[in-house]
Design a protein around this motif. Structure first.
Motif, PDB file in Angstrom:
ATOM      1  N   UNK A  10       2.113  -6.602  31.666  1.00  0.00           N
ATOM      2  CA  UNK A  10       1.454  -7.155  32.838  1.00  0.00           C
ATOM      3  C   UNK A  10       2.175  -8.425  33.249  1.00  0.00           C
ATOM      4  N   UNK A  11       1.890  -8.926  34.454  1.00  0.00           N
ATOM      5  CA  UNK A  11       2.520 -10.169  34.898  1.00  0.00           C
ATOM      6  C   UNK A  11       2.160 -11.335  33.979  1.00  0.00           C
ATOM      7  N   UNK A  12       0.914 -11.377  33.540  1.00  0.00           N
ATOM      8  CA  UNK A  12       0.499 -12.444  32.645  1.00  0.00           C
ATOM      9  C   UNK A  12       1.252 -12.398  31.330  1.00  0.00           C
ATOM     10  N   UNK A  13       1.369 -11.212  30.755  1.00  0.00           N
ATOM     11  CA  UNK A  13       2.113 -11.056  29.506  1.00  0.00           C
ATOM     12  C   UNK A  13       3.574 -11.442  29.704  1.00  0.00           C
ATOM     13  N   UNK A  14       4.154 -10.977  30.810  1.00  0.00           N
ATOM     14  CA  UNK A  14       5.563 -11.271  31.078  1.00  0.00           C
ATOM     15  C   UNK A  14       5.809 -12.765  31.209  1.00  0.00           C
ATOM     16  N   UNK A  15       4.896 -13.469  31.879  1.00  0.00           N
ATOM     17  CA  UNK A  15       5.070 -14.910  32.069  1.00  0.00           C
ATOM     18  C   UNK A  15       5.008 -15.648  30.733  1.00  0.00           C
ATOM     19  N   UNK A  16       4.070 -15.256  29.878  1.00  0.00           N
ATOM     20  CA  UNK A  16       3.965 -15.890  28.556  1.00  0.00           C
ATOM     21  C   UNK A  16       5.201 -15.605  27.715  1.00  0.00           C
ATOM     22  N   UNK A  17       5.673 -14.349  27.753  1.00  0.00           N
ATOM     23  CA  UNK A  17       6.855 -13.984  26.977  1.00  0.00           C
ATOM     24  C   UNK A  17       8.092 -14.729  27.455  1.00  0.00           C
ATOM     25  N   UNK A  18       8.203 -14.937  28.772  1.00  0.00           N
ATOM     26  CA  UNK A  18       9.364 -15.636  29.321  1.00  0.00           C
ATOM     27  C   UNK A  18       9.401 -17.095  28.879  1.00  0.00           C
ATOM     28  N   UNK A  19       8.232 -17.734  28.843  1.00  0.00           N
ATOM     29  CA  UNK A  19       8.184 -19.130  28.398  1.00  0.00           C
ATOM     30  C   UNK A  19       8.711 -19.234  26.969  1.00  0.00           C
ATOM     31  N   UNK A  20       8.306 -18.303  26.120  1.00  0.00           N
ATOM     32  CA  UNK A  20       8.796 -18.294  24.741  1.00  0.00           C
ATOM     33  C   UNK A  20      10.278 -17.950  24.698  1.00  0.00           C
ATOM     34  N   UNK A  21      10.703 -17.020  25.564  1.00  0.00           N
ATOM     35  CA  UNK A  21      12.115 -16.618  25.592  1.00  0.00           C
ATOM     36  C   UNK A  21      13.015 -17.785  25.982  1.00  0.00           C
ATOM     37  N   UNK A  22      12.556 -18.618  26.915  1.00  0.00           N
ATOM     38  CA  UNK A  22      13.346 -19.788  27.297  1.00  0.00           C
ATOM     39  C   UNK A  22      13.542 -20.738  26.119  1.00  0.00           C
ATOM     40  N   UNK A  23      12.474 -20.924  25.347  1.00  0.00           N
ATOM     41  CA  UNK A  23      12.595 -21.785  24.163  1.00  0.00           C
ATOM     42  C   UNK A  23      13.556 -21.166  23.150  1.00  0.00           C
TER      43      UNK A  23
END
Length: 245
Positions: A123-136
């Motif tokens: 989902x968009x919400x899941x994707x946004x959370x995963x991206x924040x972690x991916x950036x780190x």
């Protein structure tokens, strides 16, 4: 497909800077047809939306089968799957024209698909959370691998990305939620970091072993960025599907 733009405008946006896009294997057509006619025919066949798939070997992202369609999509590493009708389209890209004036021509092959939920699309919400972690994770990995992200090629790529962003380029068609735009932009930034890190000359890793280590470390980050891109592109269709349910 949502009725927010005309088929002609949609076709122009799809073609972009390519010269020709044609569609082959469309039900009711014995020869290749143009995009405008193809979009209208797909709507007549029941299509109310289009999903994107960005599969790679071992990761059938956005696909639902059958095996023949999945195999072709994996070879192309991209495909479009109709929502509302059991069809999918796989692009074949060819270069044409004389030296100095080479352009891309695309033929979309229409194939039957299985009507089932697409694989591994968050989902968009899941994707946004995963991206924040991916950036780190990307920052940590690149730091450990001593990837400075500097050099003329890297700097040119970053400058080009910033220039596109500053022009306010429209990355999604009309009708998408603002969150989808935000997720897609972030996913593209993560993807840019990954592509720069893979390139030689952007950091200290120069041996084959070091490049292999870099690729292995960045693979989960790249996977997250691709999943987020698919989530953003498909969000309008997913919202419509939830409404139907």
């Amino acid at each position: 497909m949502a009725g927010l733009v005309s088929p002609d405008d949609a076709a122009l946006a799809i073609v972009g800077e390519d010269t020709v896009h044609r569609v082959e294997g469309l039900p009711g057509e014995s020869a290749q047809v143009g995009l405008t006619l193809a979009l209208g025919r797909l709507r007549a066949l029941g299509t109310t939306g289009l999903r994107v798939a960005l599969p790679t070997p071992g990761h059938p992202l956005g696909l639902s089968g059958p095996p023949e369609f999945n195999a072709r999509a994996l070879e192309a590493e991209e495909a479009v799957v109709c929502f509302g009708a059991a069809f999918g389209l796989v692009p074949q890209v060819h270069e044409a024209g004389p030296a100095g004036d080479v352009h891309a021509e695309v033929v979309w092959q229409v194939l039957p698909v299985r009507e089932a939920p697409p694989a591994d699309v968050p989902s968009l919400g899941e994707a946004e959370r995963e991206l924040a972690e991916a950036l780190r994770e990307a920052t940590e990995v690149l730091s450990k691998l001593d990837v400075a992200g500097s050099g003329p090629v890297a700097e040119a790529a970053i400058d080009a990305y910033r220039a596109r962003s500053e022009r306010g380029r429209e990355v999604l068609a009309p009708g998408y939620p603002p969150r989808a735009m935000r997720v897609l932009e972030l996913a593209q930034r993560v993807g840019l970091l990954v592509s720069l890190a893979h390139g030689r000359g952007h950091g200290a890793a120069v041996t084959s072993a070091e490049m292999a280590a870099r690729s292995e470390a960045l693979r989960p980050v790249e996977r997250t960025a691709r999943r987020a891109q698919v989530a953003a592109y498909n969000s309008i269709v997913e919202e419509r599907e939830r409404g139907v349910r």
